[in-house]
Scaffold this motif. Structure first.
Motif, mmCIF file in Angstrom:
data_model
loop_
_atom_site.group_PDB
_atom_site.id
_atom_site.type_symbol
_atom_site.label_atom_id
_atom_site.label_comp_id
_atom_site.label_asym_id
_atom_site.label_seq_id
_atom_site.Cartn_x
_atom_site.Cartn_y
_atom_site.Cartn_z
ATOM 1 N N ASP A 129 -8.406 12.299 -50.503
ATOM 2 C CA ASP A 129 -6.998 12.528 -50.837
ATOM 3 C C ASP A 129 -6.416 13.652 -49.985
ATOM 4 N N TRP A 130 -7.146 14.775 -49.886
ATOM 5 C CA TRP A 130 -6.652 15.906 -49.100
ATOM 6 C C TRP A 130 -6.625 15.579 -47.608
ATOM 7 N N ASN A 131 -7.561 14.766 -47.145
ATOM 8 C CA ASN A 131 -7.513 14.342 -45.745
ATOM 9 C C ASN A 131 -6.186 13.652 -45.430
ATOM 10 N N GLN A 132 -5.780 12.764 -46.313
ATOM 11 C CA GLN A 132 -4.529 12.032 -46.105
ATOM 12 C C GLN A 132 -3.330 12.962 -46.193
ATOM 13 N N ARG A 133 -3.342 13.859 -47.169
ATOM 14 C CA ARG A 133 -2.213 14.760 -47.362
ATOM 15 C C ARG A 133 -2.056 15.711 -46.179
ATOM 16 N N ILE A 134 -3.164 16.278 -45.717
ATOM 17 C CA ILE A 134 -3.111 17.224 -44.599
ATOM 18 C C ILE A 134 -2.698 16.512 -43.314
ATOM 19 N N ALA A 135 -3.253 15.318 -43.083
ATOM 20 C CA ALA A 135 -2.889 14.570 -41.870
ATOM 21 C C ALA A 135 -1.414 14.200 -41.871
ATOM 22 N N ALA A 136 -0.889 13.818 -43.046
ATOM 23 C CA ALA A 136 0.521 13.443 -43.127
ATOM 24 C C ALA A 136 1.434 14.636 -42.868
ATOM 25 N N ALA A 137 1.023 15.808 -43.324
ATOM 26 C CA ALA A 137 1.877 16.992 -43.197
ATOM 27 C C ALA A 137 1.681 17.745 -41.885
ATOM 28 N N HIS A 138 0.460 17.696 -41.323
ATOM 29 C CA HIS A 138 0.147 18.562 -40.174
ATOM 30 C C HIS A 138 -0.433 17.815 -38.975
ATOM 31 N N GLY A 139 -0.633 16.515 -39.095
ATOM 32 C CA GLY A 139 -1.187 15.754 -37.979
ATOM 33 C C GLY A 139 -2.658 15.451 -38.163
ATOM 34 N N PRO A 140 -3.168 14.447 -37.445
ATOM 35 C CA PRO A 140 -4.537 13.973 -37.650
ATOM 36 C C PRO A 140 -5.628 14.954 -37.224
ATOM 37 N N ASP A 141 -5.286 15.927 -36.384
ATOM 38 C CA ASP A 141 -6.287 16.890 -35.921
ATOM 39 C C ASP A 141 -6.265 18.201 -36.705
ATOM 40 N N ALA A 142 -5.489 18.244 -37.771
ATOM 41 C CA ALA A 142 -5.390 19.476 -38.555
ATOM 42 C C ALA A 142 -6.727 19.804 -39.221
ATOM 43 N N VAL A 143 -6.972 21.096 -39.385
ATOM 44 C CA VAL A 143 -8.199 21.592 -40.010
ATOM 45 C C VAL A 143 -7.823 22.328 -41.294
ATOM 46 N N TYR A 144 -8.560 22.059 -42.364
ATOM 47 C CA TYR A 144 -8.321 22.796 -43.609
ATOM 48 C C TYR A 144 -9.657 23.163 -44.231
ATOM 49 N N ALA A 145 -9.636 24.106 -45.155
ATOM 50 C CA ALA A 145 -10.868 24.592 -45.774
ATOM 51 C C ALA A 145 -10.860 24.296 -47.264
ATOM 52 N N VAL A 146 -12.021 23.969 -47.783
ATOM 53 C CA VAL A 146 -12.218 23.777 -49.219
ATOM 54 C C VAL A 146 -13.309 24.737 -49.674
ATOM 55 N N CYS A 147 -13.049 25.485 -50.713
ATOM 56 C CA CYS A 147 -14.059 26.358 -51.313
ATOM 57 C C CYS A 147 -14.558 25.692 -52.593
ATOM 58 N N SER A 148 -15.843 25.352 -52.607
ATOM 59 C CA SER A 148 -16.401 24.652 -53.756
ATOM 60 C C SER A 148 -17.780 25.226 -54.068
ATOM 61 N N HIS A 149 -18.634 24.419 -54.680
ATOM 62 C CA HIS A 149 -19.912 24.884 -55.212
ATOM 63 C C HIS A 149 -21.063 24.085 -54.601
ATOM 64 N N GLY A 150 -22.274 24.662 -54.656
ATOM 65 C CA GLY A 150 -23.414 24.098 -53.967
ATOM 66 C C GLY A 150 -23.664 22.624 -54.231
ATOM 67 N N ASP A 151 -23.772 22.234 -55.503
ATOM 68 C CA ASP A 151 -24.067 20.839 -55.812
ATOM 69 C C ASP A 151 -22.933 19.914 -55.375
ATOM 70 N N ILE A 152 -21.703 20.390 -55.478
ATOM 71 C CA ILE A 152 -20.555 19.578 -55.063
ATOM 72 C C ILE A 152 -20.555 19.416 -53.539
ATOM 73 N N ILE A 153 -20.805 20.491 -52.819
ATOM 74 C CA ILE A 153 -20.855 20.414 -51.354
ATOM 75 C C ILE A 153 -21.973 19.474 -50.917
ATOM 76 N N LYS A 154 -23.127 19.614 -51.522
ATOM 77 C CA LYS A 154 -24.259 18.752 -51.177
ATOM 78 C C LYS A 154 -23.935 17.285 -51.448
ATOM 79 N N ALA A 155 -23.241 17.005 -52.539
ATOM 80 C CA ALA A 155 -22.879 15.629 -52.872
ATOM 81 C C ALA A 155 -21.889 15.051 -51.865
ATOM 82 N N VAL A 156 -20.938 15.863 -51.414
ATOM 83 C CA VAL A 156 -19.973 15.411 -50.407
ATOM 84 C C VAL A 156 -20.675 15.164 -49.076
ATOM 85 N N VAL A 157 -21.595 16.049 -48.710
ATOM 86 C CA VAL A 157 -22.347 15.866 -47.467
ATOM 87 C C VAL A 157 -23.196 14.599 -47.528
#
Length: 228
Positions: A129-157
């Motif tokens: 969802d955030w990929n789409q929102r950031i790309a729509a607002a700032h372009g496809p090469d935009a970079v953003y940061a997410v601060c989350s937790h170990g198990d959540i980061i591992k699950a996304v990876v």
């Protein structure tokens, strides 16, 4: 770090002195990146980290970040009745072995307990969802940061690597480490994993003229072969 107790969603758990030093260090490392947004889990320790990371990118500092965006989907796994218990004690529970060896089957006990698979699903959905929102607002090469937790980061990876959730315990995500994933039309690329030091300039997309792959669908292609 939150110590020898499983903090989970316990309110009021902030960073200690070591945690604040780690947050300051990672903020310094990321200061040179043109972050379009900083998104955080709603938990205190994560928001505190995210605000430290966001400070060099604020409007007042000449950046693009108005404020830290809070998204509950990036919150810690809901550990239910395990929350607040010592890890040493939890390691004796039968569920511990399931969490270690077969996490896709694990659901934490209690009314507020969550299945690991459900936690992964919400976090990956949030990233998309955030990929789409950031790309729509700032372009496809935009970079953003997410601060989350170990198990959540591992699950996304694990999702980005195409791994079954049962393999996610092979991934490590240390406090205040940097994990970077570049999402393309065809596939994600895990650019950095559990990175705790060094230059981060390589996290930015290459300019088209410097990219060995063709523009368009080719941006999803992996490099074949390796450098000398």
């Amino acid at each position: 770090m939150t110590g020898p107790v499983l903090a989970g969603w316990t309110p009021g758990v902030g960073l200690d002195d070591r945690g604040r030093a780690q947050a300051s260090a990672v903020a310094g490392r990321l200061a040179a990146l043109p972050l379009a947004a900083v998104v955080s889990s709603p938990l205190d320790r994560c928001v505190e980290t995210a605000e430290t990371v966001a400070a060099p990118h604020s409007r007042d500092a000449g950046g693009a970040v108005d404020k830290v965006e809070v998204d509950e989907r990036f919150g810690e796994v809901r550990y239910g009745d395990w929350t607040g218990r010592p890890l040493k004690e939890l390691a004796e529970e039968p569920l511990w072995r399931i969490v270690q060896a077969h996490p896709s089957a694990a659901r934490f006990p209690g009314e507020d307990g969550e299945a690991m698979a459900d936690a992964q699903h919400r976090a990956v959905a949030a990233v998309r969802d955030w990929n789409q929102r950031i790309a729509a607002a700032h372009g496809p090469d935009a970079v953003y940061a997410v601060c989350s937790h170990g198990d959540i980061i591992k699950a996304v990876v694990a999702d980005a690597l195409g791994l079954h959730l049962d393999q996610f315990q092979r991934i490590q995500a240390d406090p205040a480490s940097v994990t970077a994933i570049r999402y393309t039309e065809l596939r994600p690329f895990v650019v950095r994993l559990n990175d705790t030091g060094g230059d981060v300039a390589g996290l930015l997309p290459k300019p088209a003229e410097d990219d060995d792959r063709k523009a368009g669908p080719g941006a999803s292609d992996a490099v074949v072969g390796g450098g000398a």
